[in-house]
Design a protein around this motif. Structure first.
Motif, PDB file in Angstrom:
ATOM      1  N   LEU A  67      98.676  77.872  79.810  1.00 46.23           N
ATOM      2  CA  LEU A  67      99.704  77.464  80.090  1.00 46.23           C
ATOM      3  C   LEU A  67      99.687  78.060  81.965  1.00 46.23           C
ATOM      4  O   LEU A  67     100.263  77.369  82.540  1.00 46.23           O
ATOM      5  CB  LEU A  67     100.724  77.624  79.391  1.00 46.23           C
ATOM      6  N   ILE A  68      99.815  79.332  81.498  1.00 48.96           N
ATOM      7  CA  ILE A  68      99.544  79.493  83.287  1.00 48.96           C
ATOM      8  C   ILE A  68      98.833  78.627  83.977  1.00 48.96           C
ATOM      9  O   ILE A  68      99.312  78.361  85.084  1.00 48.96           O
ATOM     10  CB  ILE A  68      99.689  81.570  83.537  1.00 48.96           C
ATOM     11  N   GLY A  69      97.288  78.317  84.098  1.00 51.15           N
ATOM     12  CA  GLY A  69      96.836  78.041  84.424  1.00 51.15           C
ATOM     13  C   GLY A  69      97.324  76.726  84.513  1.00 51.15           C
ATOM     14  O   GLY A  69      96.699  76.858  85.890  1.00 51.15           O
ATOM     15  N   GLN A  70      97.709  75.927  84.139  1.00 50.63           N
ATOM     16  CA  GLN A  70      98.274  74.546  83.697  1.00 50.63           C
ATOM     17  C   GLN A  70      99.249  74.311  84.958  1.00 50.63           C
ATOM     18  O   GLN A  70      98.952  74.127  85.994  1.00 50.63           O
ATOM     19  CB  GLN A  70      98.236  73.994  82.429  1.00 50.63           C
ATOM     20  N   PHE A  71     100.224  75.715  84.172  1.00 51.28           N
ATOM     21  CA  PHE A  71     101.367  75.262  85.191  1.00 51.28           C
ATOM     22  C   PHE A  71     101.740  76.467  87.211  1.00 51.28           C
ATOM     23  O   PHE A  71     101.919  75.764  87.519  1.00 51.28           O
ATOM     24  CB  PHE A  71     102.612  75.804  84.678  1.00 51.28           C
ATOM     25  N   GLY A  72     100.470  77.260  86.814  1.00 47.18           N
ATOM     26  CA  GLY A  72     100.332  78.156  88.072  1.00 47.18           C
ATOM     27  C   GLY A  72      99.666  77.189  89.307  1.00 47.18           C
ATOM     28  O   GLY A  72     100.512  76.777  90.138  1.00 47.18           O
ATOM     29  N   LYS A  77     100.782  73.653  94.040  1.00 45.89           N
ATOM     30  CA  LYS A  77     101.058  72.159  94.439  1.00 45.89           C
ATOM     31  C   LYS A  77     102.229  71.221  94.963  1.00 45.89           C
ATOM     32  O   LYS A  77     102.709  71.164  96.140  1.00 45.89           O
ATOM     33  CB  LYS A  77     100.455  70.668  93.671  1.00 45.89           C
ATOM     34  N   LYS A  78     103.298  72.080  94.166  1.00 40.76           N
ATOM     35  CA  LYS A  78     104.511  71.623  94.362  1.00 40.76           C
ATOM     36  C   LYS A  78     105.617  72.516  93.837  1.00 40.76           C
ATOM     37  O   LYS A  78     105.530  72.802  92.708  1.00 40.76           O
ATOM     38  CB  LYS A  78     105.467  70.529  93.600  1.00 40.76           C
ATOM     39  N   PHE A  79     106.520  73.466  94.406  1.00 43.27           N
ATOM     40  CA  PHE A  79     107.662  74.717  93.795  1.00 43.27           C
ATOM     41  C   PHE A  79     108.430  73.855  93.640  1.00 43.27           C
ATOM     42  O   PHE A  79     109.360  73.495  94.205  1.00 43.27           O
ATOM     43  CB  PHE A  79     107.535  75.806  94.945  1.00 43.27           C
ATOM     44  N   LYS A  80     108.478  74.325  92.039  1.00 43.47           N
ATOM     45  CA  LYS A  80     109.523  73.643  90.961  1.00 43.47           C
ATOM     46  C   LYS A  80     109.997  74.447  89.884  1.00 43.47           C
ATOM     47  O   LYS A  80     109.346  75.476  89.587  1.00 43.47           O
ATOM     48  CB  LYS A  80     109.096  72.909  90.592  1.00 43.47           C
ATOM     49  N   VAL A  81     111.443  75.731  90.096  1.00 39.11           N
ATOM     50  CA  VAL A  81     111.343  75.905  89.519  1.00 39.11           C
ATOM     51  C   VAL A  81     111.040  75.791  88.058  1.00 39.11           C
ATOM     52  O   VAL A  81     110.982  76.697  87.022  1.00 39.11           O
ATOM     53  CB  VAL A  81     113.626  76.838  89.489  1.00 39.11           C
ATOM     54  N   MET A  82     111.742  74.410  87.773  1.00 37.17           N
ATOM     55  CA  MET A  82     111.798  74.124  86.586  1.00 37.17           C
ATOM     56  C   MET A  82     110.857  73.047  86.111  1.00 37.17           C
ATOM     57  O   MET A  82     110.546  72.202  87.123  1.00 37.17           O
ATOM     58  CB  MET A  82     113.154  74.065  85.815  1.00 37.17           C
ATOM     59  N   PRO A  83     109.630  73.246  85.454  1.00 38.80           N
ATOM     60  CA  PRO A  83     109.026  73.941  84.549  1.00 38.80           C
ATOM     61  C   PRO A  83     108.547  74.645  85.298  1.00 38.80           C
ATOM     62  O   PRO A  83     108.246  76.338  84.474  1.00 38.80           O
ATOM     63  CB  PRO A  83     108.756  72.796  83.904  1.00 38.80           C
ATOM     64  N   ASN A  84     108.038  74.807  85.953  1.00 35.19           N
ATOM     65  CA  ASN A  84     107.121  75.590  87.150  1.00 35.19           C
ATOM     66  C   ASN A  84     106.890  76.968  86.673  1.00 35.19           C
ATOM     67  O   ASN A  84     105.818  77.746  86.164  1.00 35.19           O
ATOM     68  CB  ASN A  84     105.781  74.610  87.777  1.00 35.19           C
ATOM     69  N   LEU A  85     107.543  77.433  87.641  1.00 36.99           N
ATOM     70  CA  LEU A  85     107.767  79.187  87.835  1.00 36.99           C
ATOM     71  C   LEU A  85     108.133  79.501  86.636  1.00 36.99           C
ATOM     72  O   LEU A  85     107.353  80.418  86.455  1.00 36.99           O
ATOM     73  CB  LEU A  85     108.720  78.779  89.200  1.00 36.99           C
ATOM     74  N   LEU A  86     108.854  79.214  85.731  1.00 32.14           N
ATOM     75  CA  LEU A  86     109.597  79.617  84.448  1.00 32.14           C
ATOM     76  C   LEU A  86     108.710  80.045  83.885  1.00 32.14           C
ATOM     77  O   LEU A  86     107.634  81.213  82.364  1.00 32.14           O
ATOM     78  CB  LEU A  86     110.760  79.030  84.209  1.00 32.14           C
ATOM     79  N   VAL A  87     107.379  78.714  83.304  1.00 29.15           N
ATOM     80  CA  VAL A  87     106.459  78.790  82.459  1.00 29.15           C
ATOM     81  C   VAL A  87     105.424  79.987  83.298  1.00 29.15           C
ATOM     82  O   VAL A  87     105.502  80.639  82.304  1.00 29.15           O
ATOM     83  CB  VAL A  87     106.126  77.782  81.928  1.00 29.15           C
ATOM     84  N   VAL A  88     105.219  80.165  84.116  1.00 26.18           N
ATOM     85  CA  VAL A  88     104.469  81.051  84.857  1.00 26.18           C
ATOM     86  C   VAL A  88     104.816  82.062  84.570  1.00 26.18           C
ATOM     87  O   VAL A  88     104.747  83.265  84.100  1.00 26.18           O
ATOM     88  CB  VAL A  88     103.743  80.913  86.429  1.00 26.18           C
ATOM     89  N   VAL A  89     106.244  82.570  85.289  1.00 26.84           N
ATOM     90  CA  VAL A  89     106.984  84.222  84.699  1.00 26.84           C
ATOM     91  C   VAL A  89     106.580  84.126  83.252  1.00 26.84           C
ATOM     92  O   VAL A  89     106.213  85.770  83.037  1.00 26.84           O
ATOM     93  CB  VAL A  89     108.059  84.052  85.516  1.00 26.84           C
ATOM     94  N   LEU A  90     107.185  83.807  82.494  1.00 25.11           N
ATOM     95  CA  LEU A  90     107.136  84.377  81.001  1.00 25.11           C
ATOM     96  C   LEU A  90     105.667  84.130  80.134  1.00 25.11           C
ATOM     97  O   LEU A  90     105.854  85.194  79.932  1.00 25.11           O
ATOM     98  CB  LEU A  90     108.083  82.582  80.246  1.00 25.11           C
ATOM     99  N   GLY A  91     104.993  83.253  81.608  1.00 22.73           N
ATOM    100  CA  GLY A  91     103.477  83.620  80.820  1.00 22.73           C
ATOM    101  C   GLY A  91     102.776  84.775  80.727  1.00 22.73           C
ATOM    102  O   GLY A  91     102.249  85.836  79.959  1.00 22.73           O
ATOM    103  N   PHE A  92     103.536  85.271  82.390  1.00 22.53           N
ATOM    104  CA  PHE A  92     103.003  86.992  82.340  1.00 22.53           C
ATOM    105  C   PHE A  92     103.476  87.729  81.631  1.00 22.53           C
ATOM    106  O   PHE A  92     102.698  88.704  81.699  1.00 22.53           O
ATOM    107  CB  PHE A  92     103.167  86.819  84.090  1.00 22.53           C
TER     108      PHE A  92
END
Length: 104
Positions: A67-72, A77-92
């Motif tokens: 999930l980190i790889g996909q959403f990272g 490409k495009k900085f979006k807090v929801m869902p990209n950043l949240l999924v990456v942070v929660l994944g870490f």
């Protein structure tokens, strides 16, 4: 209940919820399917960890890294807090928690 179980279950529920929201907002069946599968695997991981099965932590780490790889990649490409950043942070957070739980 163990902290790794709580973290993994929360992340799994968040991913399932995100898949449902992707379907509701954008009629994306892919979001619904992917969110259900990956979130379900994370919830299974939490269940296995609660039972003391080491494979649960390994499963959680693998799914979280995917999930980190996909959403990272999407985040770059495009900085979006929801869902990209949240999924990456929660994944870490999930990966770090599970790795530490493996060594304790």
């Amino acid at each position: 209940m163990d902290f790794p179980v709580i973290v993994t279950a929360f992340y799994g529920a968040f991913v399932v919820f995100g898949g449902v929201m992707g379907y509701v907002k954008a009629s994306s069946k892919a979001s619904l399917i992917a969110g259900s599968i990956t979130g379900g695997l994370l919830l299974l991981s939490a269940f296995l960890i609660a039972r003391g099965i080491t494979a649960g932590a390994i499963l959680g780490i693998i799914v979280s890294l995917l999930l980190i790889g996909q959403f990272g990649a999407s985040l770059r490409k495009k900085f979006k807090v929801m869902p990209n950043l949240l999924v990456v942070v929660l994944g870490f957070i999930t990966v770090v928690t599970l790795v530490f739980s493996l060594f304790n």
